[in-house]
Write a protein that holds these residues in place. Structure first.
Motif, PDB file in Angstrom:
ATOM      1  N   VAL A   1      30.522   9.673 -19.844  1.00 48.47           N
ATOM      2  CA  VAL A   1      30.125   8.954 -18.633  1.00 48.47           C
ATOM      3  C   VAL A   1      31.046   7.756 -18.416  1.00 48.47           C
ATOM      4  CG1 VAL A   1      28.316   7.542 -17.572  1.00 48.47           C
ATOM      5  CG2 VAL A   1      27.709   9.681 -18.718  1.00 48.47           C
ATOM      6  N   ALA A   2      31.259   6.988 -19.476  1.00 45.93           N
ATOM      7  CA  ALA A   2      32.081   5.779 -19.362  1.00 45.93           C
ATOM      8  C   ALA A   2      33.524   6.118 -19.019  1.00 45.93           C
ATOM      9  CB  ALA A   2      32.011   4.982 -20.661  1.00 45.93           C
ATOM     10  N   TYR A   3      34.071   7.147 -19.664  1.00 46.57           N
ATOM     11  CA  TYR A   3      35.476   7.470 -19.399  1.00 46.57           C
ATOM     12  C   TYR A   3      35.674   7.979 -17.978  1.00 46.57           C
ATOM     13  CZ  TYR A   3      40.114   9.308 -19.492  1.00 46.57           C
ATOM     14  OH  TYR A   3      41.418   9.554 -19.176  1.00 46.57           O
ATOM     15  N   GLN A   4      34.793   8.859 -17.533  1.00 47.54           N
ATOM     16  CA  GLN A   4      34.970   9.404 -16.197  1.00 47.54           C
ATOM     17  C   GLN A   4      34.700   8.356 -15.116  1.00 47.54           C
ATOM     18  OE1 GLN A   4      33.749  13.395 -15.397  1.00 47.54           O
ATOM     19  NE2 GLN A   4      33.724  13.968 -17.538  1.00 47.54           N
ATOM     20  N   THR A   5      33.992   7.300 -15.467  1.00 46.24           N
ATOM     21  CA  THR A   5      33.787   6.201 -14.526  1.00 46.24           C
ATOM     22  C   THR A   5      34.951   5.222 -14.563  1.00 46.24           C
ATOM     23  OG1 THR A   5      31.390   6.383 -14.802  1.00 46.24           O
ATOM     24  CG2 THR A   5      32.224   4.351 -13.834  1.00 46.24           C
ATOM     25  N   LEU A   6      35.442   4.907 -15.760  1.00 45.99           N
ATOM     26  CA  LEU A   6      36.456   3.866 -15.916  1.00 45.99           C
ATOM     27  C   LEU A   6      37.878   4.404 -15.984  1.00 45.99           C
ATOM     28  CD1 LEU A   6      34.537   1.754 -18.589  1.00 45.99           C
ATOM     29  CD2 LEU A   6      34.883   1.153 -16.178  1.00 45.99           C
ATOM     30  N   GLY A   7      38.052   5.618 -16.517  1.00 51.26           N
ATOM     31  CA  GLY A   7      39.391   6.196 -16.615  1.00 51.26           C
ATOM     32  C   GLY A   7      40.224   5.627 -17.738  1.00 51.26           C
ATOM     33  N   SER A   8      39.626   4.899 -18.658  1.00 47.86           N
ATOM     34  CA  SER A   8      40.351   4.310 -19.786  1.00 47.86           C
ATOM     35  C   SER A   8      39.550   4.550 -21.053  1.00 47.86           C
ATOM     36  CB  SER A   8      40.547   2.807 -19.564  1.00 47.86           C
ATOM     37  OG  SER A   8      40.904   2.154 -20.771  1.00 47.86           O
ATOM     38  N   ALA A   9      40.203   5.131 -22.063  1.00 45.44           N
ATOM     39  CA  ALA A   9      39.505   5.402 -23.315  1.00 45.44           C
ATOM     40  C   ALA A   9      39.083   4.114 -24.004  1.00 45.44           C
ATOM     41  CB  ALA A   9      40.401   6.229 -24.238  1.00 45.44           C
TER      42      ALA A   9
END
Length: 305
Positions: free
Chosen positions: A21-29
């Protein structure tokens, strides 16, 4: 095993999904890891025994953290110009892991997600990719369920929108711009000069920063090395590209060309101006349409929660 160990074990069972969820929202690992860590800290300070739906609670916390991070990011200038190199935020992050995460949603989709306003992006990701109901999204973005639905709908139109049908002139311009970008990537200085008008100018957010074909060609060679992704687009109606690295749209480049159709100079037109737009807020406010838009529903949305 004490209560904290039990709580940590329960949290770990949800970590993979929370990170997605966090990655697909933020785009940064790296930022995704920070958001997940913040969720753990908040859980460890909460009365976990009173939480009936831990998966939903954690997803809501991660989503709110991500929204705050997106909103803060929009206030920070990116500063991408042809003369500058892009500094990656991947220090300390496994490049292979970052690449695998990016491949999970595709670079084009990741880039176009970055052009959305924070609330639009979050509503779209939560609903379309993770099947979160709008009733649950609404309090996260501070809107009514109907307004949250509209946010996701607007985002979906941008992500899934049908690419424009280019007329002959725009197709010709796109070919010239494509040749220019190919020459930049290959380091072909002579080919760059052939694509540029002698009096070409580069404007950054409206201000002239470079002028003259030789100077612009040199800057193009310097900037092209750092771009991982360039997506063809119409930018405020002009042929251009979205320049991105690490899934982040760094700059929009819109090109103005000479007509070149009367045959007087023996060419098909040359680039007379390049208009750069950078900064998350300015990019989000641009009339941007990808010529080959990504598909938002390449995979079925994950089950909620």
């Amino acid at each position: 095993m004490d209560d904290r160990d039990v709580l940590a074990e329960r949290f770990e069972a949800h970590r993979t999904r929370l990170r997605a969820v966090a990655y697909q929202t933020l785009g940064s690992a790296a930022e995704a890891d920070d958001a997940v860590q913040e969720a753990w800290l908040r859980l460890s300070r909460s009365d976990a025994a009173s939480i009936e739906n831990l998966a939903g609670w954690l997803t809501t916390v991660v989503a709110r953290v991500c929204l705050n991070m997106l909103q803060a990011r929009r206030e920070e200038p990116v500063g991408m110009h042809l003369s500058e190199s892009v500094v990656s935020d991947a220090d300390g992050v496994d490049p292979e892991r970052e690449a695998l995460l990016a491949d999970s949603i595709g670079p084009a989709l990741l880039v176009i997600l970055h052009t959305l306003a924070p609330a639009e992006r979050l509503a779209f990701v939560l609903h379309d990719m993770f099947a979160v109901p709008f009733d649950d999204i609404a309090p996260i973005v501070g809107r009514s369920p109907a307004a949250a639905r509209q946010l996701a709908s607007r985002a979906r139109r941008r992500v899934q929108g049908v690419g424009p049908v280019l007329d002959a002139d725009l197709t010709r311009q796109q070919a010239i711009v494509g040749a220019f970008l190919t020459a930049a990537r290959k380091g072909d200085f002579d080919a760059l000069l052939r694509a540029l008008d002698p009096d070409v100018v580069v404007r950054s957010n409206g201000a002239v920063v470079v002028s003259g074909d030789v100077a612009v060609a040199r800057r193009a060679l310097g900037g092209a090395r750092w771009a991982q992704v360039s997506l063809p687009a119409l930018i405020n109606g002009a042929v251009g590209v979205v320049i991105a690295a690490d899934g982040m749209p760094l700059s929009l480049m819109a090109f103005t060309l000479t007509d070149g159709t009367d045959g007087t100079d023996g060419t098909d037109g040359k680039i007379v101006a390049v208009d750069l737009t950078d900064g998350p807020g300015r990019i989000a406010g641009t009339d941007l349409v990808l010529i080959d838009p990504p598909c938002a529903r390449s995979a079925a949305p994950r089950r909620w929660p």
